[in-house]
Design a protein around this motif. Sequence first.
Motif, PDB file in Angstrom:
ATOM      1  N   LEU A   1       0.854  -1.187   0.000  1.00 23.96           N
ATOM      2  CA  LEU A   1       0.000   0.000   0.000  1.00 23.96           C
ATOM      3  C   LEU A   1       0.890   1.238   0.000  1.00 23.96           C
ATOM      4  CD1 LEU A   1      -2.686  -1.005   2.682  1.00 23.96           C
ATOM      5  CD2 LEU A   1      -2.916  -1.096   0.198  1.00 23.96           C
ATOM      6  N   ARG A   2       0.439   2.299  -0.645  1.00 28.16           N
ATOM      7  CA  ARG A   2       1.252   3.517  -0.683  1.00 28.16           C
ATOM      8  C   ARG A   2       0.401   4.729  -0.339  1.00 28.16           C
ATOM      9  NH1 ARG A   2       0.904   6.345  -5.639  1.00 28.16           N
ATOM     10  NH2 ARG A   2      -0.401   5.339  -7.202  1.00 28.16           N
ATOM     11  N   ALA A   3       1.065   5.756   0.145  1.00 24.50           N
ATOM     12  CA  ALA A   3       0.377   7.001   0.503  1.00 24.50           C
ATOM     13  C   ALA A   3       0.119   7.819  -0.752  1.00 24.50           C
ATOM     14  CB  ALA A   3       1.226   7.798   1.489  1.00 24.50           C
ATOM     15  N   THR A   4      -1.054   8.419  -0.849  1.00 22.48           N
ATOM     16  CA  THR A   4      -1.393   9.292  -1.982  1.00 22.48           C
ATOM     17  C   THR A   4      -1.845  10.651  -1.456  1.00 22.48           C
ATOM     18  OG1 THR A   4      -3.666   8.460  -1.986  1.00 22.48           O
ATOM     19  CG2 THR A   4      -2.095   7.368  -3.436  1.00 22.48           C
ATOM     20  N   ARG A   5      -1.871  11.619  -2.345  1.00 21.29           N
ATOM     21  CA  ARG A   5      -2.297  12.957  -1.960  1.00 21.29           C
ATOM     22  C   ARG A   5      -3.818  13.025  -1.861  1.00 21.29           C
ATOM     23  NH1 ARG A   5       1.921  16.436  -2.170  1.00 21.29           N
ATOM     24  NH2 ARG A   5       3.748  15.732  -3.348  1.00 21.29           N
ATOM     25  N   SER A   6      -4.290  13.811  -0.900  1.00 17.41           N
ATOM     26  CA  SER A   6      -5.723  14.000  -0.734  1.00 17.41           C
ATOM     27  C   SER A   6      -6.212  15.055  -1.717  1.00 17.41           C
ATOM     28  CB  SER A   6      -6.023  14.451   0.692  1.00 17.41           C
ATOM     29  OG  SER A   6      -5.604  15.803   0.867  1.00 17.41           O
ATOM     30  N   GLU A   7      -7.514  15.404  -1.608  1.00 16.68           N
ATOM     31  CA  GLU A   7      -8.063  16.462  -2.453  1.00 16.68           C
ATOM     32  C   GLU A   7      -7.408  17.811  -2.186  1.00 16.68           C
ATOM     33  OE1 GLU A   7     -12.284  16.241  -1.744  1.00 16.68           O
ATOM     34  OE2 GLU A   7     -12.560  15.179  -3.632  1.00 16.68           O
ATOM     35  N   LEU A   8      -6.795  17.947  -1.000  1.00 10.17           N
ATOM     36  CA  LEU A   8      -6.106  19.190  -0.662  1.00 10.17           C
ATOM     37  C   LEU A   8      -4.701  19.237  -1.257  1.00 10.17           C
ATOM     38  CD1 LEU A   8      -7.104  19.439   3.119  1.00 10.17           C
ATOM     39  CD2 LEU A   8      -8.188  20.562   1.172  1.00 10.17           C
ATOM     40  N   GLY A   9      -4.310  18.138  -1.911  1.00  9.05           N
ATOM     41  CA  GLY A   9      -2.978  18.086  -2.511  1.00  9.05           C
ATOM     42  C   GLY A   9      -1.874  17.779  -1.516  1.00  9.05           C
ATOM     43  N   GLU A  10      -2.265  17.253  -0.331  1.00  4.70           N
ATOM     44  CA  GLU A  10      -1.292  16.966   0.719  1.00  4.70           C
ATOM     45  C   GLU A  10      -1.268  15.481   1.024  1.00  4.70           C
ATOM     46  OE1 GLU A  10      -2.518  19.261   4.046  1.00  4.70           O
ATOM     47  OE2 GLU A  10      -2.458  21.179   2.976  1.00  4.70           O
ATOM     48  N   VAL A  11      -0.109  15.013   1.521  1.00  4.05           N
ATOM     49  CA  VAL A  11       0.027  13.633   1.991  1.00  4.05           C
ATOM     50  C   VAL A  11      -0.087  13.652   3.507  1.00  4.05           C
ATOM     51  CG1 VAL A  11       1.530  11.617   2.162  1.00  4.05           C
ATOM     52  CG2 VAL A  11       1.471  12.947   0.044  1.00  4.05           C
ATOM     53  N   ASP A  12      -1.013  12.869   4.061  1.00  2.00           N
ATOM     54  CA  ASP A  12      -1.217  12.830   5.499  1.00  2.00           C
ATOM     55  C   ASP A  12       0.042  12.321   6.196  1.00  2.00           C
ATOM     56  OD1 ASP A  12      -3.047  12.776   7.921  1.00  2.00           O
ATOM     57  OD2 ASP A  12      -2.386  10.692   7.838  1.00  2.00           O
ATOM     58  N   ALA A  13       0.382  12.944   7.338  1.00  3.80           N
ATOM     59  CA  ALA A  13       1.614  12.605   8.060  1.00  3.80           C
ATOM     60  C   ALA A  13       1.619  11.157   8.523  1.00  3.80           C
ATOM     61  CB  ALA A  13       1.786  13.546   9.255  1.00  3.80           C
ATOM     62  N   ALA A  14       0.481  10.675   9.049  1.00  9.90           N
ATOM     63  CA  ALA A  14       0.414   9.293   9.528  1.00  9.90           C
ATOM     64  C   ALA A  14       0.558   8.312   8.365  1.00  9.90           C
ATOM     65  CB  ALA A  14      -0.900   9.058  10.266  1.00  9.90           C
ATOM     66  N   ALA A  15      -0.046   8.644   7.206  1.00  5.37           N
ATOM     67  CA  ALA A  15       0.070   7.781   6.027  1.00  5.37           C
ATOM     68  C   ALA A  15       1.507   7.760   5.513  1.00  5.37           C
ATOM     69  CB  ALA A  15      -0.881   8.256   4.934  1.00  5.37           C
ATOM     70  N   ALA A  16       2.158   8.929   5.512  1.00 12.31           N
ATOM     71  CA  ALA A  16       3.553   8.999   5.068  1.00 12.31           C
ATOM     72  C   ALA A  16       4.446   8.163   5.966  1.00 12.31           C
ATOM     73  CB  ALA A  16       4.017  10.451   5.055  1.00 12.31           C
ATOM     74  N   PHE A  17       4.173   8.190   7.269  1.00 13.38           N
ATOM     75  CA  PHE A  17       4.943   7.380   8.219  1.00 13.38           C
ATOM     76  C   PHE A  17       4.810   5.898   7.897  1.00 13.38           C
ATOM     77  CE2 PHE A  17       4.329   4.700  12.007  1.00 13.38           C
ATOM     78  CZ  PHE A  17       5.631   4.653  12.474  1.00 13.38           C
ATOM     79  N   GLU A  18       3.567   5.428   7.692  1.00 14.05           N
ATOM     80  CA  GLU A  18       3.361   4.003   7.400  1.00 14.05           C
ATOM     81  C   GLU A  18       4.009   3.616   6.077  1.00 14.05           C
ATOM     82  OE1 GLU A  18       2.315   1.796   9.322  1.00 14.05           O
ATOM     83  OE2 GLU A  18       1.241   2.869  10.896  1.00 14.05           O
ATOM     84  N   PHE A  19       3.945   4.496   5.080  1.00 12.21           N
ATOM     85  CA  PHE A  19       4.493   4.180   3.765  1.00 12.21           C
ATOM     86  C   PHE A  19       6.003   3.978   3.825  1.00 12.21           C
ATOM     87  CE2 PHE A  19       6.083   5.753  -0.453  1.00 12.21           C
ATOM     88  CZ  PHE A  19       5.704   4.638  -1.173  1.00 12.21           C
ATOM     89  N   GLN A  20       6.710   4.812   4.611  1.00 10.98           N
ATOM     90  CA  GLN A  20       8.168   4.704   4.660  1.00 10.98           C
ATOM     91  C   GLN A  20       8.626   3.422   5.358  1.00 10.98           C
ATOM     92  OE1 GLN A  20      10.429   5.257   7.573  1.00 10.98           O
ATOM     93  NE2 GLN A  20       8.606   4.960   8.866  1.00 10.98           N
ATOM     94  N   ARG A  21       7.707   2.729   6.051  1.00  8.51           N
ATOM     95  CA  ARG A  21       8.085   1.466   6.706  1.00  8.51           C
ATOM     96  C   ARG A  21       8.210   0.320   5.698  1.00  8.51           C
ATOM     97  NH1 ARG A  21       4.269   0.724  11.896  1.00  8.51           N
ATOM     98  NH2 ARG A  21       5.970  -0.633  12.594  1.00  8.51           N
ATOM     99  N   LYS A  22       7.635   0.502   4.511  1.00  9.42           N
ATOM    100  CA  LYS A  22       7.782  -0.427   3.378  1.00  9.42           C
ATOM    101  C   LYS A  22       7.466  -1.875   3.767  1.00  9.42           C
ATOM    102  CE  LYS A  22      11.288   2.497   1.196  1.00  9.42           C
ATOM    103  NZ  LYS A  22      10.272   3.236   0.429  1.00  9.42           N
ATOM    104  N   ARG A  23       6.306  -2.073   4.354  1.00  5.31           N
ATOM    105  CA  ARG A  23       5.909  -3.422   4.749  1.00  5.31           C
ATOM    106  C   ARG A  23       5.020  -4.067   3.677  1.00  5.31           C
ATOM    107  NH1 ARG A  23       3.462  -2.926  10.645  1.00  5.31           N
ATOM    108  NH2 ARG A  23       2.261  -1.284   9.610  1.00  5.31           N
ATOM    109  N   LEU A  24       5.102  -5.381   3.604  1.00  8.00           N
ATOM    110  CA  LEU A  24       4.267  -6.174   2.695  1.00  8.00           C
ATOM    111  C   LEU A  24       3.102  -6.729   3.509  1.00  8.00           C
ATOM    112  CD1 LEU A  24       3.820  -7.636  -0.064  1.00  8.00           C
ATOM    113  CD2 LEU A  24       5.223  -9.502   0.845  1.00  8.00           C
TER     114      LEU A  24
END
Length: 645
Positions: free
Chosen positions: A58-81
């Motif tokens: 799963l990967r983090a995407t930008r919201s309608e505001l054009g921003e990436v949520d901080a919690a989502a960015a944190f989970e994405f950088q963990r690079k888990r399957l």
Amino acid sequence: MKAAFSVPSKFDYRALGLRVGLEIHQQLNTKSKLFCNCSTSIVSEDTIKASPSYKRFLRATRSELGEVDAAAAFEFQRKRLFEYILPVEASCLVELDEEPPHPLNREALAIAIAIARAMNSMIVDEIHVMRKIVIDGSNTTGFQRTAIVALGGFISDEDGSIGIQTIAIEEDAARKISESGGVVSYSLDRLGIPLIEISTAPDIKTPIQAKRVAEKIGLMLRFTGKVKRGIGTIRQDLNLSIEGSPKIEVKGVQRLELIPKVIEEEVRRLVGLKMIREELVGRGVSIDEIDVQKPVDVTDIVSKSRSRIVSEAIKSGGRAYALKLPKFSGLLGVELQSNRRFGTELADYARQWAGVKGIIHSDELPAYGIDEDMVKEISSFLDIDKVDAFVIVVDTSDRALKALDVIKRRCIDAVMGIPKETRGANEDGTTRYLRPQPGAARMYPETDVPPIKIDGSILRESEAFIPPSVDEKINTFVKLYGLSHELAYQLIHSDYLNIYEEVVNSYGVDPKLMASIFTSLAGELRREGIDLMMLDDMHIHMIAKAVKELNLDKDSVRIAIATLYQNPSIDYKTYISMLSSHRVGEDEIRRVVKAKIEENIDEVLKRGDKAFQYIMGKVMSELRGRVDGKTVASIVREELSKIAR
């Protein structure tokens, strides 16, 4: 352990400006899930093992505001399957995100509206489902579907009304099975079970009040008769702050009685962090002097230590890196919560962000096979003064360096104040760092589920679920089941309220006996290591049927519960057979009664009419749990009457 000061553990919470809000998440006991027709039951471990699985990133995407949520960015950088197990008995293509969601479950909506009406909330005109970004793997879609049902309202409390901010329905997350080597396994049986989420305003001022309010909300939910029971079916999250601190989120308080302890521990942590900041400012620490510090390779030094953990990590290709923390001496050893220090906080950050197993810091040395001479050697190598501290991480170079960078950023935060965090509740009431707090960038509309207008029809449906008051419920139990006021009060405050009514009405078992099983006997068994909460509704139905079929008394029920607790996978026929093998027939009962009378004939003749209780005690001490007390009493009276004649 070296510590610069001690953090107090007793506080005047009102003077601290404590503010607490609750988020109560409760599974609804509906026929099907929120967005499909699958069962809301949890499958067995055997079913999990036999079910197919699918893997995804799963990967983090930008919201309608054009921003990436901080919690989502944190989970994405963990690079888990993520591995998703699909038990066909309780999941389908909707859970797997291979089929669009079905229309929102009308039964769940009616229950939520009923609860909103009981809480004096304003029901919205139209239900709009939203997507809340969640990429920790607990949702196959990368988001959780949620919908606001009502706004405002209040709960009455002895210390003043507690405001209700929102009432929502949402889908529960997938059930985590395991995590190892960067792969997290989830079962999809729980994903999509309807949840009601009740968020209060931060009007709660003390830990005890928080527990009391949570209990009142829990009672109201149970009184609908439409919520699930058992471990994991209800979860309390806390939002709390004190004067001078940001709002801290604490997730996953599973037990009601743990709420005051969690708040007490978290308040102590916040007070301690404020004290650490004041100490750092007093020492003249600047952000720049922390920021300029660079990790230093100390592998050659620590490889000489007697630490098995260090030596095994280095043998596996790891390296040891150290980071100087100027003027932090004695601060890493400050206890912020029970057996958790500021150094533990740094270790939590390192584990979550970099995936390392832990850290070693100077305030806890000498220890772990690192002696005083080695501490001096490391200190000299890092140019450590008496007021300085250092942290060591032993792991692969990339993980160790990332961990030390995270630790440095957290120490900079310590100078600036208290960071906003999402934390998890531990079993002992302490808390641990989980991730950054999510922001407004995590929500956007769900385009696959049409809006639902709230009309008279759904409002009429909700009336069947509007919960009664506590006094009304107690009076109903007293009149309908013949319970005492005290026993009725205990029962409605237990976790077995709804299942009690279900089994009493289904099998015609003695209401007083079943009430005592769910109150006093449940408590006795818990102290003996048998937790009735670990048995699901199917098990409770099996026990109730056995009580009726075998005419079990309270002592026999104790054995019946223990038998099922030890053999949770057996079917009802086998269960009855096992219980019957322990039962004693009337002929054997009569033999024992006659033997006890004969052994104690002098005492029987001496006591005369009062010999009944004496012989009953003797017989039951030998046969307790294997006979029906009424049958024994009848035979004892019969045999004593022969002696009298």
